[in-house]
Design a protein around this motif. Structure first.
Motif, mmCIF file in Angstrom:
data_model
loop_
_atom_site.group_PDB
_atom_site.id
_atom_site.type_symbol
_atom_site.label_atom_id
_atom_site.label_comp_id
_atom_site.label_asym_id
_atom_site.label_seq_id
_atom_site.Cartn_x
_atom_site.Cartn_y
_atom_site.Cartn_z
ATOM 1 N N HIS A 208 0.792 -1.465 -0.056
ATOM 2 C CA HIS A 208 -0.149 0.110 0.033
ATOM 3 C C HIS A 208 0.919 1.316 -0.061
ATOM 4 N N HIS A 209 1.916 1.185 0.802
ATOM 5 C CA HIS A 209 2.805 2.415 0.838
ATOM 6 C C HIS A 209 3.453 2.717 -0.499
ATOM 7 N N ILE A 210 3.964 1.705 -1.302
ATOM 8 C CA ILE A 210 4.538 1.709 -2.586
ATOM 9 C C ILE A 210 3.671 2.173 -3.501
ATOM 10 N N GLN A 211 2.340 1.405 -3.409
ATOM 11 C CA GLN A 211 1.200 2.166 -4.499
ATOM 12 C C GLN A 211 0.954 3.354 -4.413
ATOM 13 N N GLU A 212 0.435 3.694 -3.073
ATOM 14 C CA GLU A 212 -0.219 5.204 -2.875
ATOM 15 C C GLU A 212 1.002 6.108 -3.126
ATOM 16 N N SER A 213 2.115 5.893 -2.595
ATOM 17 C CA SER A 213 3.400 7.035 -2.935
ATOM 18 C C SER A 213 3.380 7.127 -4.441
ATOM 19 N N SER A 214 3.067 6.118 -5.196
ATOM 20 C CA SER A 214 3.444 6.047 -6.744
ATOM 21 C C SER A 214 2.009 6.765 -7.373
ATOM 22 N N GLY A 215 0.932 6.858 -6.508
ATOM 23 C CA GLY A 215 -0.302 7.487 -7.218
ATOM 24 C C GLY A 215 -0.923 6.342 -8.107
ATOM 25 N N ILE A 216 -0.587 5.139 -7.667
ATOM 26 C CA ILE A 216 -1.521 3.864 -8.287
ATOM 27 C C ILE A 216 -2.804 3.753 -7.416
ATOM 28 N N VAL A 217 -3.874 3.790 -8.019
ATOM 29 C CA VAL A 217 -5.184 3.546 -7.458
ATOM 30 C C VAL A 217 -5.278 2.086 -6.716
ATOM 31 N N THR A 218 -5.323 2.067 -5.465
ATOM 32 C CA THR A 218 -5.514 0.663 -4.937
ATOM 33 C C THR A 218 -7.089 0.454 -4.365
ATOM 34 N N GLU A 219 -7.609 -0.589 -4.247
ATOM 35 C CA GLU A 219 -8.726 -0.949 -3.344
ATOM 36 C C GLU A 219 -8.493 -1.322 -2.176
ATOM 37 N N LYS A 220 -8.984 -0.837 -0.927
ATOM 38 C CA LYS A 220 -8.761 -1.045 0.348
ATOM 39 C C LYS A 220 -9.632 -2.299 0.661
ATOM 40 N N GLU A 221 -9.475 -3.179 0.274
ATOM 41 C CA GLU A 221 -10.184 -4.550 0.658
ATOM 42 C C GLU A 221 -9.385 -5.461 1.599
ATOM 43 N N PRO A 222 -10.289 -6.300 2.260
ATOM 44 C CA PRO A 222 -9.184 -7.243 3.113
ATOM 45 C C PRO A 222 -8.731 -8.581 2.213
ATOM 46 N N THR A 223 -7.577 -8.987 2.723
ATOM 47 C CA THR A 223 -6.676 -9.723 1.924
ATOM 48 C C THR A 223 -7.293 -11.043 2.375
ATOM 49 N N LYS A 224 -7.613 -11.915 1.235
ATOM 50 C CA LYS A 224 -8.000 -13.104 1.474
ATOM 51 C C LYS A 224 -7.141 -14.223 1.683
ATOM 52 N N ILE A 225 -6.917 -15.055 2.708
ATOM 53 C CA ILE A 225 -6.268 -15.906 2.945
ATOM 54 C C ILE A 225 -6.878 -17.382 3.158
ATOM 55 N N PHE A 226 -6.403 -18.173 2.186
ATOM 56 C CA PHE A 226 -7.348 -19.542 2.325
ATOM 57 C C PHE A 226 -6.703 -20.400 3.079
ATOM 58 N N GLU A 227 -7.469 -21.385 3.441
ATOM 59 C CA GLU A 227 -6.985 -22.316 4.657
ATOM 60 C C GLU A 227 -8.096 -23.666 4.451
ATOM 61 N N ASP A 228 -7.343 -24.833 4.524
ATOM 62 C CA ASP A 228 -8.017 -25.903 4.291
ATOM 63 C C ASP A 228 -8.582 -26.676 5.485
#
Length: 630
Positions: free
Chosen positions: A533-553
């Motif tokens: 997020h720091h790199i993308q926001e500092s570069s002006g790249i639009v990011t969606e602040k959604e939760p990161t999916k972590i898959f577990e079996d």
């Protein structure tokens, strides 16, 4: 309590203002005189301990290095990197170690030019102050020459390099230096930047700072023994050279604080040019403009520039204005990684290094295998990965077990997550390896022989979304009742971060082991989200602040973490912190734990031996491809 050293070096008073001394120059014309003045070689005492505890390095004939098997750890990657450098530089024609050796070689003229270039750099940067009689209670540091031939991705010699290096091992904390920590870019950040370059169609260029360490200023007063070729002043010619020394005005290669001084110098300059920096990734500097952005990723003196063309050109220009730079064009080879730029993405691999590893361990003609390890037996007594037994013989010091582990670890940490579990499993037995374990090493080599050009492919125009997979191998180490944690995070479908590690706690059930694995995966996820997020926001790249999916079996584990801690006879002994941390992240919408079938869980690669079909499926699912198929 007083110092044990009867002759402590002189320390600069904190309030004392240091005057800039006139620099002393080394004359490159005196090169022929220089070659006959050699510092004394360090004599290594013979070790007479139990030979089973020791192992000679793969280049023992050249460097005489011996490792203690039960003392080597690689949590910080230093050991695996040192083995990589040994393998990478190993050849039938090793680099010379002294100027006298250079003089006897057929390529002496090239070494002579390299030495002259180094002397000119030292003079240009005003590294040396005046030659003086060594101050009382001051012990000057020594020095030596280091010679290296730089090679490209095809292992071809591109440059002869000579360095005058201070022997910083004799420096003492609090007297000769205060702080030494200097951050460098980690492999995970670099892989993310390559995935970003591919997904956003950005350019990647590489620049090298010539004699980077010589730009740093010293905060402590340090004296060095007089190097060969440095002219003695007229008023000191009558005195013995041994009682004189030269004061260093700039940091020099080999000093403990040199790396930090260089990083501070570079950081101050880039920040003055309106770059932004963050403690999350201190070696990434970003500058945004109305037309684009540029990211400068720093690894000591290697600068990777990623961004839009105009901003990269501007960055290259102002870097050349401040420092002497080598423009290496598009990034094709960096930190031992080969980087291929295709129309539909970026491919990173270590084919040439893999070939050198196989050749070094005489496995370059071995029969290829389809997986890196054999299926394990459920019978503990027949498990090929069991510890050394009482009636088994430990490998002698002539078997390069630790060197093989170090070489494989460097591959597993950089571009080959497919061998991470097998390597981690065999690394546990470095202190007392047996023939069984050595056969396991050779099995990995045979697998590498059949997949030399396998690497990570980051496709263009892919969605830059972080996705995680977590898994645990219950009782992966049945001999010590420990389970295995495994996780992998992908961006655009290709792995950027992964881990395979034995758990430090005894898990009493598969649910307990999976909970611990998810806890570790969530910790990594928090940092990955902050960094990306720091790199993308500092570069002006639009990011969606959604939760990161972590898959577990493990469905029970997913339910507990989503609905809250369920107290029962099977879970009441599990420390609440393993639940509360992950639940807090879910509550704050930073992560979203979801169930996935075991057959689709890519993290299985990092916790267990898999059948060939399942193994290849997971390898493909984390973005690994063959160069010949691209």
């Amino acid at each position: 309590m007083g110092s044990k050293d009867k002759n402590p070096r002189k320390k600069k008073n904190l309030g004392e203002k240091v005057q800039e001394e006139p620099s002393k120059e080394i004359c490159p014309e005196d090169i022929n005189k220089l070659v006959f003045e050699e510092p004394e070689k360090e004599i290594r005492p013979e070790d007479e301990h139990d030979t089973e505890k020791f192992e000679i390095s793969i280049n023992f004939a050249q460097n005489g290095k011996v490792w203690t098997r039960n003392e080597i750890e690689d949590d910080d990657g230093i050991f695996s990197f040192s083995v990589y450098k040994e393998i990478d530089h190993e050849s039938d024609d090793p680099d010379p170690e002294t100027i006298s050796e250079c003089l006897k070689r057929p390529d002496w003229e090239k070494w002579k030019m390299a030495i002259q270039a180094e002397l000119l750099s030292l003079n240009k940067r005003s590294v040396f102050g005046p030659i003086v009689t060594t101050p009382e209670n001051t012990k000057p540091v020594g020095h030596k020459w280091v010679f290296v031939r730089k090679r490209n991705e095809k292992n071809e010699v591109t440059r002869y390099k000579a360095r005058l290096v201070a022997q910083g091992f004799s420096q003492r904390p609090g007297i000769d230096y205060e702080e030494t920590y200097s951050p460098v870019m980690d492999a995970i950040t670099f892989r993310f930047l390559m995935s970003l370059a591919a997904s956003q169609n950005l350019e990647m260029y590489l620049m090298d700072v010539v004699t980077a360490y010589l730009y740093g200023s010293l905060e402590n007063e340090i004296y060095m023994k007089i190097p060969e070729g440095l002219k003695m002043p007229e008023d000191l010619k009558s005195k013995a050279k041994e009682i004189c020394s030269v004061r260093l005005q700039r940091s020099l290669y080999g000093l403990k604080q040199s790396g930090r001084m260089w990083y501070n110098r570079l950081s101050e300059y880039l920040l003055s040019k309106d770059y932004v920096n963050n403690a999350i990734c201190p070696c990434v500097f970003i500058k945004k403009s109305s037309s684009g952005f540029v990211i400068i990723a720093v690894y000591v003196d290697d600068l990777n520039m990623i961004g839009t063309q105009k901003e990269i050109d501007d960055a290259r220009t102002h870097m050349k204005e401040e420092f002497e730079m080598k423009d290496l064009g598009k990034t094709k080879f960096c930190l031992g990684l080969q980087i291929e730029h295709f129309q539909d993405g970026i491919f990173v691999h270590q084919s040439n290094y893999t070939k050198r590893v196989l050749k070094r361990f005489y496995m370059d003609k071995a029969t290829p295998l389809s997986t890196p390890m054999v299926n394990r037996s459920l019978d503990v007594e027949k498990d090929p990965f069991r510890p050394c037994e009482d009636n088994e013989e430990v490998l002698g010091p002539e078997v390069p077990y630790m060197s093989a582990i170090g070489g494989l670890m460097y591959l597993a940490n950089c571009t080959r997550p497919d061998i991470a579990f097998a390597t981690n499993l065999l690394a546990r037995y470095s202190s007392s390896p047996t023939r069984r374990h050595w056969n396991g090493i050779k099995h990995i080599f045979r697998y590498l022989q059949g997949s030399i050009d396998l690497g990570l492919f980051y496709p263009k125009n892919s969605k830059c979304v972080l996705v995680g997979f977590a898994d645990a191998g219950y009782l992966s180490d049945p001999h010590k009742a420990r389970s295995q944690t495994g996780y992998v995070f992908t961006i655009g479908g290709t792995a950027v971060s992964w881990r395979s590690q034995k758990q430090t706690l005894v898990a009493t059930s598969s649910n307990y082991a999976e909970t611990i694995a998810l806890h570790e995966a969530c910790r990594e996820c928090v940092w990955l989200r902050s960094m990306t997020h720091h790199i993308q926001e500092s570069s002006g790249i639009v990011t969606e602040k959604e939760p990161t999916k972590i898959f577990e079996d493990n469905s029970a584990c997913v339910t507990q973490l989503k609905e809250g801690y369920i107290k029962s006879d099977r879970t009441k002994h599990i420390p609440p912190r393993f639940f509360s941390y992950t639940q807090e992240l879910q509550k704050n919408q930073e992560v979203d734990i979801e169930y996935i079938r075991s057959s689709d869980n890519a993290a299985d690669l990092f916790t267990k031996a898999l059948p060939t079909t399942v193994f290849k499926k997971h390898v493909h699912s984390i973005g690994m491809r063959r160069l010949q198929n691209l």
